[in-house]
Design an enzyme around this catalytic site. Sequence first.
Site, mmCIF file in Angstrom:
data_model
loop_
_atom_site.group_PDB
_atom_site.id
_atom_site.type_symbol
_atom_site.label_atom_id
_atom_site.label_comp_id
_atom_site.label_asym_id
_atom_site.label_seq_id
_atom_site.Cartn_x
_atom_site.Cartn_y
_atom_site.Cartn_z
ATOM 1 N N ARG A 79 0.823 -1.213 0.000
ATOM 2 C CA ARG A 79 0.000 0.000 0.000
ATOM 3 C C ARG A 79 0.860 1.267 0.000
ATOM 4 O O ARG A 79 0.434 2.298 -0.532
ATOM 5 C CB ARG A 79 -0.944 0.001 1.195
ATOM 6 C CG ARG A 79 -2.180 -0.857 0.945
ATOM 7 C CD ARG A 79 -3.099 -0.843 2.131
ATOM 8 N NE ARG A 79 -4.414 -1.375 1.792
ATOM 9 C CZ ARG A 79 -5.274 -1.836 2.683
ATOM 10 N NH1 ARG A 79 -4.964 -1.846 3.958
ATOM 11 N NH2 ARG A 79 -6.439 -2.295 2.298
ATOM 12 N N LYS B 73 -11.831 -10.476 8.367
ATOM 13 C CA LYS B 73 -12.775 -9.394 8.724
ATOM 14 C C LYS B 73 -14.155 -9.750 8.160
ATOM 15 O O LYS B 73 -14.656 -9.114 7.234
ATOM 16 C CB LYS B 73 -12.318 -8.070 8.103
ATOM 17 C CG LYS B 73 -11.170 -7.353 8.817
ATOM 18 C CD LYS B 73 -11.007 -5.958 8.159
ATOM 19 C CE LYS B 73 -9.721 -5.253 8.492
ATOM 20 N NZ LYS B 73 -9.537 -4.039 7.662
ATOM 21 N N GLY C 210 -6.019 -5.546 1.345
ATOM 22 C CA GLY C 210 -4.672 -5.440 1.887
ATOM 23 C C GLY C 210 -4.061 -6.811 2.145
ATOM 24 O O GLY C 210 -2.921 -7.078 1.758
ATOM 25 N N GLY D 287 -12.582 -4.162 1.536
ATOM 26 C CA GLY D 287 -13.964 -3.729 1.738
ATOM 27 C C GLY D 287 -14.384 -2.723 0.670
ATOM 28 O O GLY D 287 -15.499 -2.770 0.158
#
Length: 394
Positions: free
Chosen positions: A35, A200, A351, A375
Amino acid sequence: MMKTIDDVAVEGRRVLVRADLNVPLDGDRIADDGRIRASLPTLTALISRGARVIVCAHLGRPGGRPDLKYSLAPVAAHLGLLLGQEVDFPGDIVGPEARAAIAAMRPGGLVMLENLRFDAAETSKDDMARGYFADRLAAPVDLYVADGFGAMHRKHASVYDVPLRCASAAGYLVQAEVAALRRLTAEIQRPYVVVLGGAKVADKFDAFGDLISKADRILVGGAMAFPFLAAHGLKTGTSLREPGQLAAAVSYLRQAAPGQIELPSDLVVATGIAADAPRQVVAADSIPADQMGLDIGPKSAERFAGIIGTAGTVFWNGPMGVFELAPYAAGTRTVAQAIADSGAFTVVGGGDTGAAIRALGFDVGAFGHVSTGGGASLEFIQGKTLPGLAALET
Ligand code: 3PG
Ligand code: MG
């Protein structure tokens, strides 16, 4: 059309760049700098055009107060190495030290603010609280540049409220992400295979309702599989589970066509999340009560790979297991290999998923697009309006 940094004057101006530098850390070592690297094209362009560049970002979920574990200091140091220039890190966000550092900047200089989520206002649901914080972020700057694609699905002060308050433009990363992900919102080459995993779960679970109406096959691994296995009446042992997902999983399975949602039929289980924990491969209906699923099993991985091989389009979000530990990386590796080998248009998002393909040694060029957003990309392909993009368009 979205305005980009090519459309605006930046020389000598104070430009606040919202980046997504939420990288995985191992202590204070950066485990994957994907990132940070993805944010370089925008930063180097602004620097070389003589802007005064102020970078803001979040790291982890520190809960609205300073917590040194989540300091962006190691990220600032690493960014300085990659850019080959000093990154001034005053250590606060909108306080006197940040203001002084910004006031002292020269054209071509770069200041990085501390983790935005050290202030509870950044993520507040209260518009006034966010607005006040956004006013303070916007006060010293002439232009806002949105480049943190991975956080654009969050209605946060730095993502949503700041661009409502000042002149704004999209950076190159956001431009590239939107261009690539648009291909998954219009005429999609079928069969359209979606592979979902990761830890997640709460963030991604809502997407199923929409994906059932769009995708031909949905392959489920990672912790995402456990509510579905439970919905089939299977026991999941001590596997990672979040409350409240069982009923939704039951209803998704009812809505889906037979075979549309594919679940693992075997799993690698162990007594705990450790590389040296005793482990075994078991059928999905035989998870021992004292053990947890840490990867999909080899039969499931092969079955998933076979389905991927028939796809016209693949969207993959979330690793199949705890790939960071070698004994639980095989499922993720097999799925990644099948996607890399496929002739389909392939998008890998998130990520952790991006980190996984790099850690496992895949060439990112083997994938159609590697998104920095997990997301965010999932919401984008559902056709949802991302708050960060909406704010740029007003
Ligand atoms: C991510 O890592 O997905 C983005 O940086 C957003 O982080 P968040 O899920 O904590 O909002
Ligand atoms: Mg995410």
